[in-house]
Design an enzyme around this catalytic site. Structure first.
Site, mmCIF file in Angstrom:
data_model
loop_
_atom_site.group_PDB
_atom_site.id
_atom_site.type_symbol
_atom_site.label_atom_id
_atom_site.label_comp_id
_atom_site.label_asym_id
_atom_site.label_seq_id
_atom_site.Cartn_x
_atom_site.Cartn_y
_atom_site.Cartn_z
ATOM 1 C CG ASN A 1 -0.184 -0.079 2.508
ATOM 2 O OD1 ASN A 1 0.540 0.830 2.871
ATOM 3 N ND2 ASN A 1 -0.331 -1.198 3.214
ATOM 4 C CB ILE B 1 0.388 -6.866 14.485
ATOM 5 C CG1 ILE B 1 0.803 -7.653 13.229
ATOM 6 C CG2 ILE B 1 1.544 -6.754 15.468
ATOM 7 C CD1 ILE B 1 1.784 -6.934 12.328
ATOM 8 C CE LYS C 1 8.328 -11.082 -14.750
ATOM 9 N NZ LYS C 1 9.027 -10.442 -15.844
HETATM 10 O O1 C5P Z 1 -6.275 -1.973 9.567
HETATM 11 P P1 C5P Z 1 -6.924 -1.295 10.731
HETATM 12 O O2 C5P Z 1 -7.684 -0.077 10.340
HETATM 13 O O3 C5P Z 1 -7.688 -2.241 11.599
HETATM 14 O O4 C5P Z 1 -5.689 -0.740 11.592
HETATM 15 C C1 C5P Z 1 -5.857 -0.137 12.836
HETATM 16 C C2 C5P Z 1 -4.658 -0.371 13.690
HETATM 17 O O5 C5P Z 1 -4.359 -1.753 13.800
HETATM 18 C C3 C5P Z 1 -3.367 0.300 13.238
HETATM 19 O O6 C5P Z 1 -2.755 0.778 14.410
HETATM 20 C C4 C5P Z 1 -2.566 -0.840 12.617
HETATM 21 O O7 C5P Z 1 -1.182 -0.658 12.767
HETATM 22 C C5 C5P Z 1 -3.043 -2.040 13.403
HETATM 23 N N1 C5P Z 1 -3.089 -3.283 12.603
HETATM 24 C C6 C5P Z 1 -2.237 -4.313 12.904
HETATM 25 N N2 C5P Z 1 -2.298 -5.481 12.190
HETATM 26 C C7 C5P Z 1 -3.178 -5.621 11.184
HETATM 27 C C8 C5P Z 1 -4.033 -4.566 10.847
HETATM 28 C C9 C5P Z 1 -3.959 -3.410 11.569
HETATM 29 O O8 C5P Z 1 -1.424 -4.198 13.831
HETATM 30 N N3 C5P Z 1 -3.224 -6.756 10.499
#
Ligand code: C5P
Length: 397
Positions: free
Chosen positions: A209, A306, A288
């Site tokens: 992204n 996470i 590839k």
């Molecule tokens: O993707 P989302 O909007 O839920 O992200 C919100 C928070 O969760 C952010 O702080 C992002 O770093 C964390 N997050 C994460 N692992 C993910 C998705 C989001 O730690 N897979």
């Protein structure tokens, strides 16, 4: 950048880099700081007092016996109401003087008679910097809480290359700012995720992204400035490694999770700034993938969350989340905060924030909403860390 400085003494000693002190003075004045320049006699061989006078709009001092100071005590009068003395450039000779408490000209006398922090940006030939005498003086100055900024590595006026170049004026200001930050997180371990993740499709392609990592890196820097021991777990970004205790470079969300889990037991505060990819590609190809005329279907599986994993631990650290939303910003962010059991979430407009240097942030916590007006990410990061420290310290008196 916000500053608490009102008045500073800019000491200029004899070195080629003295010409850069004029730009430093200009940057300080631009911030609304009253700058009094004090030059040594040697500095006058490199740059003229009239330059500093024009830039600062203040008289320039060089003489211990300056008749403009009514009571004949320029060393006391000038340093009395200064918030800081900054010596840039600081020559090898001047460092030696400072280290040994000499006071044989106005600047060294001011430094000895001061009641404020003293910062010095050394500038000298690399052999002078490496000389054991200078090394001893540097150690003495550090013991005396004199903050040395630089020197940088690079090409020198004498044609040699090595350590000894004065830092550029912008970098000096940055270091002064960092030095002045309140040490609200002293002794705490802060773990921060930053940047995007990259989920491989094949050997050369992947899903990622547009997160630049700038906000996460700024938060890491601000936490370090506040005295924390910072570990930054970062996805791929084009940014320079910041000056924090540890930086762990990862690629995928799974690797980011593993790097976080390996360190979470010692973590007091966890801040998830990373824009973690929501999905990864099942069975990525080792080679590839060759192009052909058929429709290619990728099978995607959800990545681990996470932050949610960390916040649902039995004894979670203080957890801070980021919510980048493109509509219903605060409503969606608050829902996320509740769902992930976070004491604090930082809401920002996804469309405006990604890649830009200035952002508006809204902090949502149990007490409600706190708007951080649009400004540069470094200032926002410091404001955020200030808020985090208040909440953390209130819960851990
Ligand atoms: O993707 P989302 O909007 O839920 O992200 C919100 C928070 O969760 C952010 O702080 C992002 O770093 C964390 N997050 C994460 N692992 C993910 C998705 C989001 O730690 N897979």
């Amino acid at each position: 950048m916000e500053t608490t400085l009102k008045r500073i003494i800019l000491g200029v000693t004899g070195g080629v880099a003295a010409y850069k002190a004029a730009e430093l003075a200009r940057l300080l004045v631009k911030r609304g700081i009253e700058v009094r320049v004090v030059m040594t006699a040697a500095a006058g061989h490199f740059v003229g007092a009239a330059t500093f006078q024009a830039i600062t709009g203040q008289p320039v001092y060089a003489d211990l016996w300056d008749a403009r100071v009514a009571n004949g005590m320029a060393h006391i009068d000038l340093s009395r109401d200064a918030d800081l003395i900054l010596v840039a450039p600081a020559s090898a000779d001047f460092l030696a003087k400072l280290a040994h408490g000499r006071a044989d000209d106005l600047l060294s006398t001011l430094c000895l008679a001061r009641d404020c922090p003293l910062l010095a940006a050394p500038a000298m030939n690399r052999q002078m910097w490496e000389n054991p005498a200078t090394r001893r003086n540097v150690d003495l100055l550090m013991d005396d809480n004199v903050e040395l900024i630089g020197p940088a590595h690079g090409e020198q006026a004498c044609g040699e290359t090595g350590y000894g170049r004065m830092l550029e004026p912008e970098a000096i200001l940055d270091a002064v700012d960092a030095y002045l930050q309140p040490k609200t997180l002293r002794g705490l371990n802060v773990l921060i995720t930053a940047g995007p993740t990259y989920e491989a499709i094949d050997a050369v392609r992947g899903i990622t992204n547009r997160s630049s990592g700038k906000m996460g890196y700024a938060v890491a820097k601000a936490a370090a400035e506040a005295g924390a021991k910072v570990t930054l777990v970062t996805g791929p970004t084009g940014l320079a490694t910041p000056e924090v205790a540890e930086t762990v470079a990862v690629t995928s969300a799974q690797e980011m999770l593993e790097a976080v889990e390996a360190r979470i037991d010692e973590t007091d505060i966890f801040i998830g700034v990373a824009a973690v990819a929501d999905y990864y590609v099942l069975n990525p190809s080792e080679n590839k993938i060759k192009k052909d005329a058929h429709i290619l279907t990728l099978e995607l599986a959800p990545n681990p969350d996470i932050l949610a994993n960390v916040s649902s631990l039995d004894k979670p650290p203080f957890c801070v989340g980021f919510a980048a939303e493109s509509e219903n910003l605060e409503e969606y962010a608050e829902l996320k905060r509740k769902r992930k059991h976070l004491p604090l979430i930082v809401a920002n407009d996804a469309k405006k924030a990604i890649g830009s240097d200035e952002v508006e942030l809204v902090l949502l916590d149990d007490a409600g909403r706190h708007v951080l007006d649009k400004t540069d990410k470094a200032t926002q990061a410091r404001r955020l860390i200030d808020h985090v420290a208040k909440l953390y310290n209130a819960g851990n008196p």
